[in-house]
Write a protein that holds these residues in place. Structure first.
Motif, PDB file in Angstrom:
ATOM      1  N   GLU A  62      11.267   7.897  -8.113  1.00 35.58           N
ATOM      2  CA  GLU A  62       9.968   8.571  -8.094  1.00 35.58           C
ATOM      3  C   GLU A  62       9.423   8.643  -6.667  1.00 35.58           C
ATOM      4  O   GLU A  62       8.863   9.661  -6.253  1.00 35.58           O
ATOM      5  CB  GLU A  62       8.961   7.828  -8.968  1.00 35.58           C
ATOM      6  N   LEU A  63       9.568   7.556  -5.919  1.00 36.45           N
ATOM      7  CA  LEU A  63       9.091   7.502  -4.541  1.00 36.45           C
ATOM      8  C   LEU A  63       9.797   8.548  -3.681  1.00 36.45           C
ATOM      9  O   LEU A  63       9.147   9.305  -2.957  1.00 36.45           O
ATOM     10  CB  LEU A  63       9.309   6.100  -3.958  1.00 36.45           C
ATOM     11  N   VAL A  64      11.100   8.587  -3.760  1.00 38.22           N
ATOM     12  CA  VAL A  64      11.871   9.559  -2.969  1.00 38.22           C
ATOM     13  C   VAL A  64      11.448  10.981  -3.333  1.00 38.22           C
ATOM     14  O   VAL A  64      11.209  11.816  -2.450  1.00 38.22           O
ATOM     15  CB  VAL A  64      13.390   9.345  -3.165  1.00 38.22           C
ATOM     16  N   ASP A  65      11.330  11.260  -4.619  1.00 37.34           N
ATOM     17  CA  ASP A  65      10.920  12.597  -5.057  1.00 37.34           C
ATOM     18  C   ASP A  65       9.538  12.958  -4.524  1.00 37.34           C
ATOM     19  O   ASP A  65       9.305  14.092  -4.077  1.00 37.34           O
ATOM     20  CB  ASP A  65      10.914  12.696  -6.590  1.00 37.34           C
ATOM     21  N   ALA A  66       8.610  12.006  -4.547  1.00 32.89           N
ATOM     22  CA  ALA A  66       7.253  12.264  -4.066  1.00 32.89           C
ATOM     23  C   ALA A  66       7.249  12.566  -2.568  1.00 32.89           C
ATOM     24  O   ALA A  66       6.609  13.518  -2.118  1.00 32.89           O
ATOM     25  CB  ALA A  66       6.341  11.074  -4.365  1.00 32.89           C
ATOM     26  N   VAL A  67       7.962  11.760  -1.801  1.00 33.51           N
ATOM     27  CA  VAL A  67       7.981  11.949  -0.346  1.00 33.51           C
ATOM     28  C   VAL A  67       8.692  13.256   0.012  1.00 33.51           C
ATOM     29  O   VAL A  67       8.181  14.054   0.804  1.00 33.51           O
ATOM     30  CB  VAL A  67       8.648  10.751   0.367  1.00 33.51           C
ATOM     31  N   LEU A  68       9.860  13.494  -0.575  1.00 33.96           N
ATOM     32  CA  LEU A  68      10.602  14.710  -0.250  1.00 33.96           C
ATOM     33  C   LEU A  68       9.862  15.960  -0.716  1.00 33.96           C
ATOM     34  O   LEU A  68       9.904  16.995  -0.036  1.00 33.96           O
ATOM     35  CB  LEU A  68      12.011  14.664  -0.844  1.00 33.96           C
ATOM     36  N   GLY A  69       9.160  15.860  -1.845  1.00 31.26           N
ATOM     37  CA  GLY A  69       8.356  16.990  -2.313  1.00 31.26           C
ATOM     38  C   GLY A  69       7.274  17.360  -1.323  1.00 31.26           C
ATOM     39  O   GLY A  69       7.009  18.540  -1.079  1.00 31.26           O
ATOM     40  N   THR A  70       6.663  16.362  -0.715  1.00 31.68           N
ATOM     41  CA  THR A  70       5.631  16.603   0.294  1.00 31.68           C
ATOM     42  C   THR A  70       6.232  17.306   1.509  1.00 31.68           C
ATOM     43  O   THR A  70       5.629  18.216   2.066  1.00 31.68           O
ATOM     44  CB  THR A  70       4.987  15.268   0.731  1.00 31.68           C
ATOM     45  N   LEU A  71       7.416  16.889   1.909  1.00 32.35           N
ATOM     46  CA  LEU A  71       8.069  17.500   3.072  1.00 32.35           C
ATOM     47  C   LEU A  71       8.392  18.968   2.820  1.00 32.35           C
ATOM     48  O   LEU A  71       8.307  19.793   3.728  1.00 32.35           O
ATOM     49  CB  LEU A  71       9.344  16.739   3.424  1.00 32.35           C
ATOM     50  N   LEU A  72       8.751  19.299   1.590  1.00 33.42           N
ATOM     51  CA  LEU A  72       9.092  20.684   1.254  1.00 33.42           C
ATOM     52  C   LEU A  72       7.855  21.566   1.149  1.00 33.42           C
ATOM     53  O   LEU A  72       7.887  22.730   1.514  1.00 33.42           O
ATOM     54  CB  LEU A  72       9.858  20.730  -0.074  1.00 33.42           C
ATOM     55  N   GLY A 127      15.405  13.206   4.707  1.00 37.19           N
ATOM     56  CA  GLY A 127      14.431  14.268   4.472  1.00 37.19           C
ATOM     57  C   GLY A 127      13.495  14.461   5.653  1.00 37.19           C
ATOM     58  O   GLY A 127      13.211  15.595   6.051  1.00 37.19           O
ATOM     59  N   ILE A 128      13.022  13.356   6.220  1.00 37.15           N
ATOM     60  CA  ILE A 128      12.144  13.451   7.393  1.00 37.15           C
ATOM     61  C   ILE A 128      12.922  14.009   8.574  1.00 37.15           C
ATOM     62  O   ILE A 128      12.428  14.859   9.317  1.00 37.15           O
ATOM     63  CB  ILE A 128      11.506  12.087   7.719  1.00 37.15           C
ATOM     64  N   ASP A 129      14.152  13.557   8.743  1.00 31.91           N
ATOM     65  CA  ASP A 129      15.004  14.064   9.825  1.00 31.91           C
ATOM     66  C   ASP A 129      15.176  15.579   9.707  1.00 31.91           C
ATOM     67  O   ASP A 129      15.036  16.308  10.689  1.00 31.91           O
ATOM     68  CB  ASP A 129      16.358  13.352   9.791  1.00 31.91           C
ATOM     69  N   ASP A 130      15.465  16.061   8.508  1.00 33.69           N
ATOM     70  CA  ASP A 130      15.626  17.499   8.301  1.00 33.69           C
ATOM     71  C   ASP A 130      14.337  18.252   8.612  1.00 33.69           C
ATOM     72  O   ASP A 130      14.360  19.311   9.244  1.00 33.69           O
ATOM     73  CB  ASP A 130      16.059  17.795   6.858  1.00 33.69           C
ATOM     74  N   ALA A 131      13.204  17.706   8.176  1.00 37.06           N
ATOM     75  CA  ALA A 131      11.916  18.359   8.419  1.00 37.06           C
ATOM     76  C   ALA A 131      11.603  18.415   9.906  1.00 37.06           C
ATOM     77  O   ALA A 131      11.139  19.440  10.416  1.00 37.06           O
ATOM     78  CB  ALA A 131      10.803  17.628   7.672  1.00 37.06           C
TER      79      ALA A 131
END
Length: 197
Positions: A62-72, A127-131
């Motif tokens: 859930e944490l990963v999904d929440a953080v990556l969703g914000t980045l997208l 995810g942060i690296d990609d962003a």
């Protein structure tokens, strides 16, 4: 949609781990909390530790999904990064003492939760690296993002080692971590870049 038996056990276990603490729960506690028989429990899990790993895996997913969703969802690079930090902290607020205890346990050397923590941090870091690469055009050494993530994780555990992590705690940690993350990225030309793969 009806939850599966495994889901019922995981939910019941999460409730009892949150109530009794992660080190004091035995299988009998999970049976009562989830309303399943011992036989049914052992069809899905081997021990209380095994179901603890399942609870942590679900929460970190859930944490990963929440953080990556914000980045997208966020086009602005600074808001992306601040949104990622805020998503992490909001997840902690939503899951209270249990997630803090699980994070603290996962950090402990030799913890059975350690590998899942690493997977979650790796996914968030990527995810942060990609962003950052997309918006700033540079791939930083992954340790830069690992340092930022573990700093937030450590602040959460330090600020609230016992008790629920509140919105006020989230605001306090974000007020500290946010400017640090922004200043790190503002100095991107001074940071080490990723070695060629």
């Amino acid at each position: 949609m009806n939850p599966t038996t495994r889901d019922r056990i995981v939910r019941g276990a999460a409730e009892i781990f949150n109530t009794k603490g992660i080190s004091d729960v035995v299988v009998a506690d999970v049976l009562v909390a989830s309303g399943v028989s011992r036989r049914t429990f052992y069809k899905h899990f081997r021990s209380a530790e095994d179901v603890l790993r399942a609870v942590y895996e679900e929460l970190t997913e859930e944490l990963v999904d929440a953080v990556l969703g914000t980045l997208l969802d966020e086009p602005d690079p600074l808001r992306k990064v601040l949104g990622a930090a805020d998503a992490y902290l909001t997840h902690v607020v939503e899951h209270g003492e249990l997630i803090i205890a699980l994070h603290a346990e996962a950090i402990r050397p030799g913890s059975a939760l350690g590998p899942r923590r690493e997977q979650a941090l790796d996914a968030i870091q990527a995810g942060i690296d990609d962003a950052v690469a997309e918006t700033l055009g540079v791939r930083l050494d992954p340790l830069v993002f690992r340092a930022l993530l573990t700093a937030v994780e450590g602040l959460v555990i330090y600020v609230r080692p016992i008790g629920a992590f509140t919105d006020a705690d989230r605001e306090r940690v974000l007020a500290i971590a946010g400017p640090i993350w922004i200043n790190v990225l503002a100095g991107v030309k001074h940071l080490p870049t990723r070695a060629a793969d």
